[in-house]
Scaffold this motif. Structure first.
Motif, PDB file in Angstrom:
ATOM      1  N   ASP A  37      -1.716  52.498  67.650  1.00 48.79           N
ATOM      2  CA  ASP A  37      -0.599  51.410  67.095  1.00 48.79           C
ATOM      3  C   ASP A  37      -1.384  50.000  67.298  1.00 48.79           C
ATOM      4  O   ASP A  37      -2.363  49.898  68.266  1.00 48.79           O
ATOM      5  CB  ASP A  37       0.428  51.579  68.163  1.00 48.79           C
ATOM      6  N   PHE A  38      -0.882  48.960  66.620  1.00 50.91           N
ATOM      7  CA  PHE A  38      -1.315  47.901  66.592  1.00 50.91           C
ATOM      8  C   PHE A  38      -0.264  46.551  66.327  1.00 50.91           C
ATOM      9  O   PHE A  38      -0.828  45.596  66.392  1.00 50.91           O
ATOM     10  CB  PHE A  38      -2.494  47.651  65.559  1.00 50.91           C
ATOM     11  N   LEU A  39       0.866  46.728  65.755  1.00 57.57           N
ATOM     12  CA  LEU A  39       1.599  45.643  65.558  1.00 57.57           C
ATOM     13  C   LEU A  39       2.364  45.335  66.946  1.00 57.57           C
ATOM     14  O   LEU A  39       3.543  46.086  67.261  1.00 57.57           O
ATOM     15  CB  LEU A  39       2.809  46.018  64.364  1.00 57.57           C
ATOM     16  N   ASP A  40       2.434  44.228  67.376  1.00 60.05           N
ATOM     17  CA  ASP A  40       2.760  43.823  68.734  1.00 60.05           C
ATOM     18  C   ASP A  40       3.666  42.610  68.326  1.00 60.05           C
ATOM     19  O   ASP A  40       3.357  41.495  68.413  1.00 60.05           O
ATOM     20  CB  ASP A  40       1.553  43.430  69.441  1.00 60.05           C
ATOM     21  N   ASP A  75      -0.848  53.222  55.847  1.00 57.77           N
ATOM     22  CA  ASP A  75      -0.998  53.461  57.059  1.00 57.77           C
ATOM     23  C   ASP A  75      -2.321  53.636  57.609  1.00 57.77           C
ATOM     24  O   ASP A  75      -2.768  52.918  58.583  1.00 57.77           O
ATOM     25  CB  ASP A  75      -0.098  54.716  57.596  1.00 57.77           C
ATOM     26  N   GLN A  76      -3.034  54.580  57.113  1.00 58.48           N
ATOM     27  CA  GLN A  76      -4.458  55.199  57.394  1.00 58.48           C
ATOM     28  C   GLN A  76      -5.214  53.666  57.192  1.00 58.48           C
ATOM     29  O   GLN A  76      -6.352  53.589  58.002  1.00 58.48           O
ATOM     30  CB  GLN A  76      -4.735  56.263  56.825  1.00 58.48           C
ATOM     31  N   PHE A  77      -5.055  53.131  55.890  1.00 57.50           N
ATOM     32  CA  PHE A  77      -6.056  51.982  55.783  1.00 57.50           C
ATOM     33  C   PHE A  77      -5.860  50.574  56.843  1.00 57.50           C
ATOM     34  O   PHE A  77      -6.981  50.361  57.168  1.00 57.50           O
ATOM     35  CB  PHE A  77      -5.851  51.505  54.423  1.00 57.50           C
ATOM     36  N   SER A  78      -4.628  50.608  57.025  1.00 54.14           N
ATOM     37  CA  SER A  78      -4.542  49.472  58.182  1.00 54.14           C
ATOM     38  C   SER A  78      -4.877  49.783  59.440  1.00 54.14           C
ATOM     39  O   SER A  78      -5.547  49.011  60.309  1.00 54.14           O
ATOM     40  CB  SER A  78      -2.796  49.338  58.050  1.00 54.14           C
ATOM     41  N   LYS A  79      -4.989  51.133  59.850  1.00 48.66           N
ATOM     42  CA  LYS A  79      -5.482  51.459  61.093  1.00 48.66           C
ATOM     43  C   LYS A  79      -6.980  51.229  61.067  1.00 48.66           C
ATOM     44  O   LYS A  79      -7.543  50.830  61.901  1.00 48.66           O
ATOM     45  CB  LYS A  79      -5.074  52.839  61.411  1.00 48.66           C
ATOM     46  N   PHE A  80      -7.640  51.780  59.960  1.00 50.56           N
ATOM     47  CA  PHE A  80      -8.997  51.722  59.724  1.00 50.56           C
ATOM     48  C   PHE A  80      -9.400  50.278  59.983  1.00 50.56           C
ATOM     49  O   PHE A  80     -10.497  49.838  60.432  1.00 50.56           O
ATOM     50  CB  PHE A  80      -9.373  52.349  58.327  1.00 50.56           C
ATOM     51  N   LEU A  81      -8.760  49.345  59.059  1.00 43.37           N
ATOM     52  CA  LEU A  81      -9.118  48.138  59.196  1.00 43.37           C
ATOM     53  C   LEU A  81      -8.967  47.404  60.610  1.00 43.37           C
ATOM     54  O   LEU A  81     -10.031  46.547  61.002  1.00 43.37           O
ATOM     55  CB  LEU A  81      -7.969  47.161  58.127  1.00 43.37           C
ATOM     56  N   ILE A  82      -7.798  47.248  61.252  1.00 42.43           N
ATOM     57  CA  ILE A  82      -7.762  46.809  62.473  1.00 42.43           C
ATOM     58  C   ILE A  82      -8.700  47.453  63.498  1.00 42.43           C
ATOM     59  O   ILE A  82      -9.366  46.546  64.327  1.00 42.43           O
ATOM     60  CB  ILE A  82      -6.427  47.233  62.971  1.00 42.43           C
TER      61      ILE A  82
END
Length: 160
Positions: free
Chosen positions: A119-122, A22-29
């Protein structure tokens, strides 16, 4: 006692994996797309669109960051207590607890350190709120608990 420790370790390790993802995906995005832009990943299905969510699910309780942060911390502590004191009785219960803890802590970290959740998955084809890995994890937990309830009810109907 060993199986209880093994189950506890499975829950904790799965939760840590979810928190990391979760945290890595948010950082990446955040560092590749940033705010105010959207990137199409799967045509007509999935976009990556980074937004700040100051509320809970479906933006309920918007701008109640302090209340949601405290709730997140309390929920995480209650889940950890349940995991440490009461061994899960089934595979689905174990999975549900792991995913719920991972998702709760993942969004809790955002609230605590950012004051909002990233949040980022749309999902493009439907009018659905933008979500993240932690949200997905919490929903998977709910499905696991439902499966556990259904399986337990079926087992209780078996007569010997």
């Amino acid at each position: 006692m060993t199986s209880f420790k093994n189950r506890r370790m499975k829950i904790i390790s799965t939760s840590f994996y979810i928190i990391f993802l979760d945290q890595f995906s948010k950082f990446l995005i955040l560092n590749t797309i940033g705010f105010e832009r959207s990137k199409n990943i799967i045509p007509n299905l999935l976009n990556l669109t980074l937004v700040k969510n100051k509320g809970a699910a479906f933006s309920l309780f918007s701008n109640s960051t302090n209340l949601l942060t405290i709730t997140s911390i309390l929920a995480s502590l209650i889940l950890i207590t349940i995991i440490l004191k009461f061994p899960p009785k089934s595979f689905w219960n174990l999975r549900g607890l792991a995913y719920l803890l991972g998702g709760t802590v993942g969004n809790g970290i955002d609230r605590l350190f950012r004051g909002y959740v990233l949040d980022f998955l749309d999902l493009v084809p439907i009018n659905f709120p933008i979500f993240n890995v932690a949200d997905l994890s919490i929903n998977i937990a709910i499905i696991c608990f439902i499966i556990d309830i259904i399986i337990s009810k079926d087992k209780s109907r078996i007569k010997y």
